[in-house]
Design a protein around this motif. Structure first.
Motif, short mmCIF file in Angstrom:
data_model
loop_
_atom_site.label_atom_id
_atom_site.label_comp_id
_atom_site.label_asym_id
_atom_site.label_seq_id
_atom_site.Cartn_x
_atom_site.Cartn_y
_atom_site.Cartn_z
N HIS A 60 0.84 -1.20 0.00
CA HIS A 60 0.00 0.00 0.00
C HIS A 60 0.87 1.25 0.00
O HIS A 60 1.88 1.33 0.70
CB HIS A 60 -0.90 -0.01 1.24
N ARG A 61 0.48 2.24 -0.81
CA ARG A 61 1.17 3.54 -0.83
C ARG A 61 0.14 4.63 -0.69
O ARG A 61 -0.85 4.65 -1.42
CB ARG A 61 1.95 3.76 -2.15
N ASP A 62 0.36 5.55 0.22
CA ASP A 62 -0.55 6.68 0.37
C ASP A 62 -0.45 7.58 -0.85
O ASP A 62 0.62 7.77 -1.44
CB ASP A 62 -0.19 7.49 1.62
N GLY A 63 -1.59 8.14 -1.26
CA GLY A 63 -1.59 9.10 -2.34
C GLY A 63 -1.72 8.51 -3.73
O GLY A 63 -1.76 9.26 -4.72
N VAL A 64 -1.76 7.19 -3.86
CA VAL A 64 -1.92 6.55 -5.17
C VAL A 64 -3.37 6.10 -5.29
O VAL A 64 -3.89 5.40 -4.42
CB VAL A 64 -0.97 5.34 -5.33
N SER A 65 -4.03 6.48 -6.36
CA SER A 65 -5.46 6.20 -6.50
C SER A 65 -5.70 4.75 -6.93
O SER A 65 -4.84 4.11 -7.54
CB SER A 65 -6.09 7.13 -7.54
N LEU A 66 -6.88 4.26 -6.59
CA LEU A 66 -7.28 2.93 -7.03
C LEU A 66 -7.28 2.86 -8.55
O LEU A 66 -6.86 1.85 -9.13
CB LEU A 66 -8.68 2.61 -6.49
N GLU A 67 -7.72 3.92 -9.21
CA GLU A 67 -7.78 3.93 -10.67
C GLU A 67 -6.40 3.74 -11.28
O GLU A 67 -6.23 3.01 -12.27
CB GLU A 67 -8.40 5.24 -11.17
N LEU A 79 -2.87 -4.57 -7.37
CA LEU A 79 -3.78 -4.58 -6.23
C LEU A 79 -2.96 -4.45 -4.95
O LEU A 79 -1.90 -5.05 -4.82
CB LEU A 79 -4.60 -5.87 -6.19
N THR A 80 -3.48 -3.67 -4.01
CA THR A 80 -2.82 -3.48 -2.72
C THR A 80 -3.59 -4.23 -1.64
O THR A 80 -4.73 -4.66 -1.86
CB THR A 80 -2.76 -2.00 -2.34
N PRO A 81 -3.00 -4.39 -0.46
CA PRO A 81 -3.75 -5.00 0.64
C PRO A 81 -5.06 -4.29 0.95
O PRO A 81 -6.05 -4.95 1.30
CB PRO A 81 -2.76 -4.89 1.81
N LEU A 82 -5.10 -2.96 0.81
CA LEU A 82 -6.35 -2.25 1.08
C LEU A 82 -7.39 -2.58 0.02
O LEU A 82 -8.57 -2.81 0.35
CB LEU A 82 -6.11 -0.74 1.13
N HIS A 83 -6.99 -2.62 -1.26
CA HIS A 83 -7.94 -2.99 -2.32
C HIS A 83 -8.53 -4.37 -2.05
O HIS A 83 -9.75 -4.58 -2.13
CB HIS A 83 -7.25 -3.01 -3.69
#
Length: 420
Positions: free
Chosen positions: A151-158, A166-170
């Motif tokens: 996960h990286r802050d500031g990077v959008s799902l789009e 895909l990140t852990p949050l997605h």
């Protein structure tokens, strides 16, 4: 967070095999906080679910879970992605839910076999279902040519979707939808995030779908304690309706004040006007609403205790949390003849009292209901020099193997190997 991606795993292109593993989780502090905007300290534990995924020529996603049977979904079925009432509370509903979420994001799913092994005991409050959802989702994405990245802050799902990432949050958000819409359990996202991210983390659910997540460093004073889970002798697999009632009661309490979640008002506002909750919804709803505020405050105080390296205060405050769960939240057990969790909690507290040097009456360790409650396990924190006598005494009362030692801070989702 520790994710190991195969070096040859390109941004696009299918692979034939991958291995994914996901840990279970323990809620260290913050009982029933996530669905009302509260805060939770959680940790991944040293018990994992492991999935070996193999592409095959068929049109089915087949899941073989050792010790728990087999299920499958047919990708050729035009209604494959629709939730089904007949599958509620079943493993196949979680597989279907994760596959549907991935397909909606553009993952091209293939016929495959997922062989799953796990040493996360079901019904113990270690979020075996959340770990399963994430493991299935990560495996299907990986063999479909998508990358699982940190996960990286500031990077959008789009942006991530466009690059097939895909990140852990997605994955956690997908797993939440699978569990709520397909499995039928009205849970929050805490379990999924704790398993996916790994380590020890503090989650602030002011935004319930996209919480603020920060790493928690356990200070040196915590090294003097051991973390145990004591089996109640009954799981909480059949407690979905009871979990749902807690979430609904807390939401009713929020509705009485015209707010979206209890976090949106202060404890003072709630207490001063608690009569309106009692009048409209009854005393249990009023108590469960109050439990949110009491536990929210106790989480903040435990975070402060860790920051000043004061494990003893953390343990004391955890015992206060245990009282809130039993008296306000009332999620330790089912009233009546089946009080397995309440009896186990009482025995753990009794044994801790027996092992405590009588100075001021403060217990040497802590014991509280673990996770959502209504069975499963009791979370016990014991000084290292008291572990052996505690385990010996408890297992003489509850049976050999009742105690499980758990280590905190395990890594989250791992893509451990793959073959092109």
């Amino acid at each position: 967070m520790d994710i190991v991606s195969p070096e040859h795993h390109q941004a696009s292109g299918f692979i034939d095999h991958c291995r994914v593993s996901v840990p279970g989780r323990t809620e260290v502090a913050g009982n029933h906080q996530d669905h009302q905007g509260g805060c939770v300290i959680a940790s991944a534990v040293d018990r994992r679910i492991v999935c070996d995924a193999y592409v095959d020529a068929g049109s089915r996603i087949r899941v073989r879970s050792y010790g728990h049977g087999e299920c499958s979904i047919n990708l050729a079925d035009p209604n494959c992605w629709t939730s089904r009432a007949s599958e509620r509370n079943t493993t196949v509903s979680l597989v279907r839910g994760m596959a549907a979420q991935l397909m909606q994001q553009g993952v091209e799913l293939q016929g495959c076999t997922l062989d799953i092994h796990s040493d996360i005991p079901p019904g113990a409050g270690l979020s075996s279902s959340a770990a399963f959802e994430l493991c299935v989702g990560a495996a299907l994405a990986a063999i479909g040519g998508w990358r699982i990245i940190a996960h990286r802050d500031g990077v959008s799902l789009e942006d991530d979707i466009r690059e097939k990432r895909l990140t852990p949050l997605h994955l956690s958000q997908m797993a939440l939808h699978a569990e709520r819409a397909f499995f039928g359990k009205p849970c929050g996202i805490m379990d999924q995030i704790a398993c996916a991210f790994g380590g020890v983390i503090l989650m602030d659910f002011a935004n319930r779908v996209n919480p603020a997540i920060s790493k928690v460093v356990l200070p040196p004073s915590c090294d003097g304690y051991t973390y145990l889970l004591v089996s109640c002798g009954s799981g909480h697999e059949d407690a979905t309706s009871s979990f749902a009632s807690v979430a609904q009661d807390m939401q009713d309490a929020a509705d009485a004040f015209g707010v979206a979640q209890l976090r949106d008002i202060s404890m003072g506002q709630y207490v001063n006007d608690i009569g309106r909750v009692r009048a409209e919804y009854g005393d249990l709803v009023a108590l469960r609403g109050l439990a949110f505020f009491e536990e929210f405050r106790l989480v903040q105080r435990r975070v402060e205790a860790l920051r000043r390296d004061d494990a003893q205060s953390f343990v004391y405050l955890t015992n206060r949390s245990s009282i809130v769960s039993a008296e306000h939240l009332q999620n330790v057990g089912f009233p009546g003849d089946h009080e397995d969790a309440m009896v186990t909690l009482a025995l753990c507290q009794r044994v801790l009292a027996e092992l405590t040097v009588p100075v001021d009456g403060t217990l040497c360790g802590s014991a509280r209901i673990h996770g959502g409650g209504f069975g499963g396990t009791i979370q016990v924190v014991v000084p290292n020099d008291k572990v052996e006598p505690f385990v010996e005494r408890i297992e003489s009362l509850l049976g050999t193997g009742a105690c499980m030692l758990v280590k905190l801070g395990a890594p989250g989702i791992r893509v451990e190997s793959a073959a092109a």
